[in-house]
Design a protein around this motif. Structure first.
Motif, PDB file in Angstrom:
ATOM      1  N   ASP A 239       0.841  -1.188   0.000  1.00 20.34           N
ATOM      2  CA  ASP A 239       0.000   0.000   0.000  1.00 20.34           C
ATOM      3  C   ASP A 239       0.883   1.247   0.000  1.00 20.34           C
ATOM      4  N   LYS A 240       0.338   2.320  -0.534  1.00 24.21           N
ATOM      5  CA  LYS A 240       1.116   3.546  -0.696  1.00 24.21           C
ATOM      6  C   LYS A 240       1.667   4.052   0.635  1.00 24.21           C
ATOM      7  N   HIS A 241       0.875   3.920   1.703  1.00 26.15           N
ATOM      8  CA  HIS A 241       1.320   4.455   3.005  1.00 26.15           C
ATOM      9  C   HIS A 241       2.492   3.666   3.588  1.00 26.15           C
ATOM     10  N   ALA A 242       2.710   2.423   3.088  1.00 22.76           N
ATOM     11  CA  ALA A 242       3.816   1.599   3.596  1.00 22.76           C
ATOM     12  C   ALA A 242       5.122   1.865   2.867  1.00 22.76           C
ATOM     13  N   LEU A 243       5.068   2.649   1.782  1.00 28.76           N
ATOM     14  CA  LEU A 243       6.268   2.879   0.968  1.00 28.76           C
ATOM     15  C   LEU A 243       7.401   3.565   1.736  1.00 28.76           C
ATOM     16  N   PRO A 244       7.139   4.618   2.541  1.00 25.80           N
ATOM     17  CA  PRO A 244       8.253   5.248   3.267  1.00 25.80           C
ATOM     18  C   PRO A 244       9.028   4.276   4.147  1.00 25.80           C
ATOM     19  N   ALA A 245       8.336   3.345   4.804  1.00 26.51           N
ATOM     20  CA  ALA A 245       9.031   2.370   5.655  1.00 26.51           C
ATOM     21  C   ALA A 245       9.886   1.433   4.810  1.00 26.51           C
TER      22      ALA A 245
END
Length: 309
Positions: A239-245
């Protein structure tokens, strides 16, 4: 003296503009006859290098040889054997393709009328414009204009042909037609294709270089560069929100939307973790890996690469 006596030899070319932008930093390349791709993002220094090769501007330092011709000190000799299709070029919209090509042939020194007529006909046929030869250039599509530009660039059978971002803005059909035309031109000349479109280089070029911020990151044969990444590219859907991690934990090469989720490619010598699967690399992975700084250091043999992450 040079690897390819009929090719192009570039050594330590640098260019800094008056506004302080360092456009080229010690660029060195050996470009053999055939199709050569210069790949890089917008603003990477591609057009600066192309204009320098085309004798339109001076570098601050370095040397360039086309065969035995000193490009920087014998510009007229280079121009006699140069074809150049810039990123943007103007035409006389009320002139027909045949009229304007005939005019450019005169400027190129083809003064004999019969020779000129035969030359322009051959080039218009080669670029698939013969049936449109009497049409005004103002009514040409983008792809037709690009093909007309190639016809102009081919006047005089150049030993060096430079095409700068030639497929930008073309629709898919025109792009395929234009690439097919370019693929026929690299048999006897040095043809440099400068582009930010990875697929153009993958489909056409036997040799390539990747440039960014004025520096050459990689010089290689595309197939060998892809092979060097085999077993080192992994993918996962997230998911897009998991990309920074993911970017914090791994060397992310690229990320793009796929069916509402984000497809992430990661560079790693070993499986990065659960949820990742190995993927067969392609030239796009080579490109993004080079820009991310996790691929082959320039001028090192592909077989001897050791990348520290």
């Amino acid at each position: 003296m040079e690897k390819h006596p009929s090719g192009l030899r570039i050594r330590n070319v640098s260019k800094k503009y008056a506004n302080g932008v360092q456009a080229l930093r010690n660029v060195s390349l050996d470009i053999p006859p055939g199709m050569y791709g210069l790949l890089g993002p917008n603003g990477a220094g591609k057009s600066t290098l192309m204009r320098t090769l085309a004798t339109l501007q001076e570098p601050d330092a370095g040397s360039i040889y086309l065969g035995h011709i000193d490009v920087l000190n014998h510009k007229e000799a280079v121009r006699q054997t140069l074809g150049y299709l810039p990123q943007e070029f103007g035409v006389y919209p009320k002139a027909s393709a045949q009229e304007l090509l005939d005019y450019f042939a005169i400027l190129k020194g083809v003064t004999d009328r019969a020779v000129r007529q035969a030359t322009t006909e051959a080039l218009l046929r080669q670029t698939n414009l013969w049936d449109k030869r009497k049409q005004k250039l103002g009514g040409f599509s983008g792809g037709m204009r690009q093909r007309f530009g190639v016809a102009v660039a081919l006047l005089g059978n150049p030993r060096l042909l430079i095409v700068d971002e030639p497929t930008a803005g073309l629709d898919p059909v025109e792009r395929v037609r234009f690439l097919n035309l370019l693929s026929e031109l690299g048999e006897n000349s040095v043809v440099i294709l400068s582009t930010h479109i990875v697929a153009d280089v993958a489909e056409l070029c036997t040799h390539m270089a990747i440039i960014n911020q004025g520096q050459i990151l990689l010089e290689a044969q595309p197939l060998e560069a892809v092979a060097a990444l085999r077993g080192r590219i992994w993918r996962t859907l997230t998911d897009k929100h998991a990309l920074p991690a993911l970017e914090q934990a791994h060397q992310v090469v690229s990320a793009k939307l796929l069916s509402g989720r984000t497809l992430v490619h990661v560079y790693s010598p070993d499986r990065p973790g659960p949820g990742f699967e190995a993927v067969e690399p392609d030239l796009e992975d080579v490109y993004f890996s080079s820009l991310a700084g996790c691929f082959v250091p320039v001028n090192q043999p592909l077989q001897a690469v050791s990348v520290a992450l």
